[in-house]
Design a protein around this motif. Structure first.
Motif, PDB file in Angstrom:
ATOM      1  N   PRO A   1       0.931  -1.220  -0.022  1.00 30.24           N
ATOM      2  CA  PRO A   1      -0.022   0.011   0.051  1.00 30.24           C
ATOM      3  C   PRO A   1       0.850   1.202  -0.125  1.00 30.24           C
ATOM      4  N   ALA A   2       1.954   1.316   0.753  1.00 34.14           N
ATOM      5  CA  ALA A   2       2.735   2.520   0.833  1.00 34.14           C
ATOM      6  C   ALA A   2       3.344   2.792  -0.433  1.00 34.14           C
ATOM      7  N   ALA A   3       3.849   1.684  -1.126  1.00 34.01           N
ATOM      8  CA  ALA A   3       4.752   1.890  -2.346  1.00 34.01           C
ATOM      9  C   ALA A   3       3.652   2.083  -3.384  1.00 34.01           C
ATOM     10  N   ALA A   4       2.434   1.544  -3.538  1.00 32.47           N
ATOM     11  CA  ALA A   4       1.528   1.857  -4.545  1.00 32.47           C
ATOM     12  C   ALA A   4       1.017   3.321  -4.188  1.00 32.47           C
ATOM     13  N   LEU A   5       0.832   4.070  -3.051  1.00 37.19           N
ATOM     14  CA  LEU A   5       0.510   5.403  -2.895  1.00 37.19           C
ATOM     15  C   LEU A   5       1.752   6.402  -3.424  1.00 37.19           C
ATOM     16  N   MET A   6       2.796   5.855  -3.163  1.00 33.73           N
ATOM     17  CA  MET A   6       4.130   6.742  -3.629  1.00 33.73           C
ATOM     18  C   MET A   6       4.205   6.837  -5.134  1.00 33.73           C
ATOM     19  N   ILE A   7       3.776   5.482  -5.880  1.00 36.23           N
ATOM     20  CA  ILE A   7       4.063   5.431  -7.358  1.00 36.23           C
ATOM     21  C   ILE A   7       2.818   6.342  -7.904  1.00 36.23           C
ATOM     22  N   GLN A   8       1.636   6.222  -7.520  1.00 36.99           N
ATOM     23  CA  GLN A   8       0.315   6.871  -7.619  1.00 36.99           C
ATOM     24  C   GLN A   8       0.639   8.430  -7.482  1.00 36.99           C
ATOM     25  N   GLU A   9       1.558   9.006  -6.894  1.00 37.16           N
ATOM     26  CA  GLU A   9       1.748  10.600  -7.024  1.00 37.16           C
ATOM     27  C   GLU A   9       2.917  10.763  -7.752  1.00 37.16           C
ATOM     28  N   LEU A  10       3.618   9.772  -8.655  1.00 34.62           N
ATOM     29  CA  LEU A  10       4.891  10.301  -9.280  1.00 34.62           C
ATOM     30  C   LEU A  10       4.200  10.673 -10.681  1.00 34.62           C
ATOM     31  N   ALA A  11       5.189  11.837 -11.296  1.00 35.82           N
ATOM     32  CA  ALA A  11       4.877  12.358 -12.598  1.00 35.82           C
ATOM     33  C   ALA A  11       5.309  11.290 -13.723  1.00 35.82           C
ATOM     34  N   ASP A  12       4.566  11.181 -14.682  1.00 31.91           N
ATOM     35  CA  ASP A  12       4.823   9.921 -15.763  1.00 31.91           C
ATOM     36  C   ASP A  12       6.357  10.122 -16.083  1.00 31.91           C
ATOM     37  N   GLU A  13       6.882  11.441 -15.918  1.00 35.17           N
ATOM     38  CA  GLU A  13       8.467  11.280 -16.454  1.00 35.17           C
ATOM     39  C   GLU A  13       9.528  10.856 -15.430  1.00 35.17           C
ATOM     40  N   VAL A  14       8.971  10.910 -14.318  1.00 30.78           N
ATOM     41  CA  VAL A  14       9.790  10.183 -12.926  1.00 30.78           C
ATOM     42  C   VAL A  14       9.577   8.909 -13.133  1.00 30.78           C
ATOM     43  N   ILE A  15       8.418   8.396 -13.498  1.00 33.77           N
ATOM     44  CA  ILE A  15       8.271   6.849 -13.592  1.00 33.77           C
ATOM     45  C   ILE A  15       9.154   6.151 -14.949  1.00 33.77           C
ATOM     46  N   ALA A  16       8.953   6.929 -15.957  1.00 36.27           N
ATOM     47  CA  ALA A  16       9.796   6.788 -17.110  1.00 36.27           C
ATOM     48  C   ALA A  16      11.255   6.774 -16.522  1.00 36.27           C
ATOM     49  N   SER A  17      11.924   7.678 -16.163  1.00 42.50           N
ATOM     50  CA  SER A  17      13.170   7.552 -15.296  1.00 42.50           C
ATOM     51  C   SER A  17      13.578   6.439 -14.604  1.00 42.50           C
ATOM     52  N   THR A  18      12.605   6.114 -13.670  1.00 33.28           N
ATOM     53  CA  THR A  18      12.721   5.040 -12.909  1.00 33.28           C
ATOM     54  C   THR A  18      12.891   3.559 -13.450  1.00 33.28           C
ATOM     55  N   LYS A  19      12.112   3.643 -14.387  1.00 30.37           N
ATOM     56  CA  LYS A  19      12.188   2.327 -15.361  1.00 30.37           C
ATOM     57  C   LYS A  19      13.400   2.275 -16.238  1.00 30.37           C
ATOM     58  N   LYS A  20      13.845   3.306 -16.730  1.00 31.72           N
ATOM     59  CA  LYS A  20      15.149   3.315 -17.302  1.00 31.72           C
ATOM     60  C   LYS A  20      16.261   3.206 -16.341  1.00 31.72           C
TER      61      LYS A  20
ATOM     62  N   HIS B   1      -0.068  -1.121  -7.533  1.00 30.64           N
ATOM     63  CA  HIS B   1      -0.138  -0.312  -8.617  1.00 30.64           C
ATOM     64  C   HIS B   1       0.477  -0.907  -9.848  1.00 30.64           C
ATOM     65  N   LYS B   2       0.043  -0.796 -11.053  1.00 28.52           N
ATOM     66  CA  LYS B   2       0.612  -1.635 -12.224  1.00 28.52           C
ATOM     67  C   LYS B   2       2.201  -1.433 -12.333  1.00 28.52           C
ATOM     68  N   VAL B   3       2.468  -0.100 -12.265  1.00 26.52           N
ATOM     69  CA  VAL B   3       3.852   0.102 -12.421  1.00 26.52           C
ATOM     70  C   VAL B   3       4.695  -0.513 -11.300  1.00 26.52           C
ATOM     71  N   GLN B   4       4.241  -0.415 -10.128  1.00 26.54           N
ATOM     72  CA  GLN B   4       4.732  -1.064  -9.056  1.00 26.54           C
ATOM     73  C   GLN B   4       4.872  -2.455  -9.190  1.00 26.54           C
ATOM     74  N   LEU B   5       4.018  -3.221  -9.699  1.00 27.93           N
ATOM     75  CA  LEU B   5       4.045  -4.734 -10.175  1.00 27.93           C
ATOM     76  C   LEU B   5       5.123  -4.990 -11.220  1.00 27.93           C
ATOM     77  N   GLU B   6       5.150  -3.979 -12.487  1.00 27.53           N
ATOM     78  CA  GLU B   6       6.159  -4.180 -13.425  1.00 27.53           C
ATOM     79  C   GLU B   6       7.504  -4.094 -12.748  1.00 27.53           C
ATOM     80  N   ILE B   7       7.913  -3.115 -11.882  1.00 21.98           N
ATOM     81  CA  ILE B   7       9.086  -3.003 -11.156  1.00 21.98           C
ATOM     82  C   ILE B   7       9.395  -4.504 -10.123  1.00 21.98           C
ATOM     83  N   LEU B   8       8.269  -4.827  -9.598  1.00 26.59           N
ATOM     84  CA  LEU B   8       8.617  -5.989  -8.750  1.00 26.59           C
ATOM     85  C   LEU B   8       9.097  -6.900  -9.531  1.00 26.59           C
TER      86      LEU B   8
END
Length: 131
Positions: free
Chosen positions: A20-39, A76-83
């Motif tokens: 839940p804590a990580a899902a909330l964190m991911i939810q609050e991130l901008a798309d470019e931050v998510i993209a840079s994290t995946k990179k 969160h879908k991004v969270q699971l992709e990372i895991l």
């Protein structure tokens, strides 16, 4: 949690924090931050000199007892992709094209980790099985 904008800190948060804590964190991130994290994660997986950091994250995941099917379905879908990417050490799962329930099966070694296959695996299959 707004301070966690550096990709390595976000990645660590997803691996170390509760779902839940990580899902909330991911939810609050901008798309470019998510993209840079995946990179950043992609570089960790692909560059041999980063192997220690990846292995450290994988070890941490292996020690977590809270990552059941029920818990993972709340990710969160991004969270699971990372895991899944961290656990498998593969970048294919960062595409956003795999459905949530399939990624849960991948994480729990219930589906083939070959992105083109993804078929259900027999219960007795050892976790190193791949096509």
């Amino acid at each position: 949690m707004k301070k966690l904008l550096r990709p390595e800190r976000i990645l660590r948060g997803v691996v170390y924090e509760s779902v839940p804590a990580a899902a909330l964190m991911i939810q609050e991130l901008a798309d470019e931050v998510i993209a840079s994290t995946k990179k950043y994660l992609k570089n960790l997986i692909e560059k041999p000199d980063k192997k220690d950091e990846l292995v450290s994250l994988q070890s941490r995941l292996e020690r977590r007892s809270d990552l059941s099917k029920e818990t993972l379905l709340k990710c969160h879908k991004v969270q699971l992709e990372i895991l899944v990417s961290v656990k498998m050490g593969l970048t294919n799962f960062l595409s956003g094209k795999i459905q949530l329930f399939e990624m849960v099966g991948l994480f729990l070694y219930r589906r083939c980790r070959n992105v083109n296959c993804k078929s259900l695996l027999p219960v007795a299959t050892h976790k190193t099985t791949s096509h």
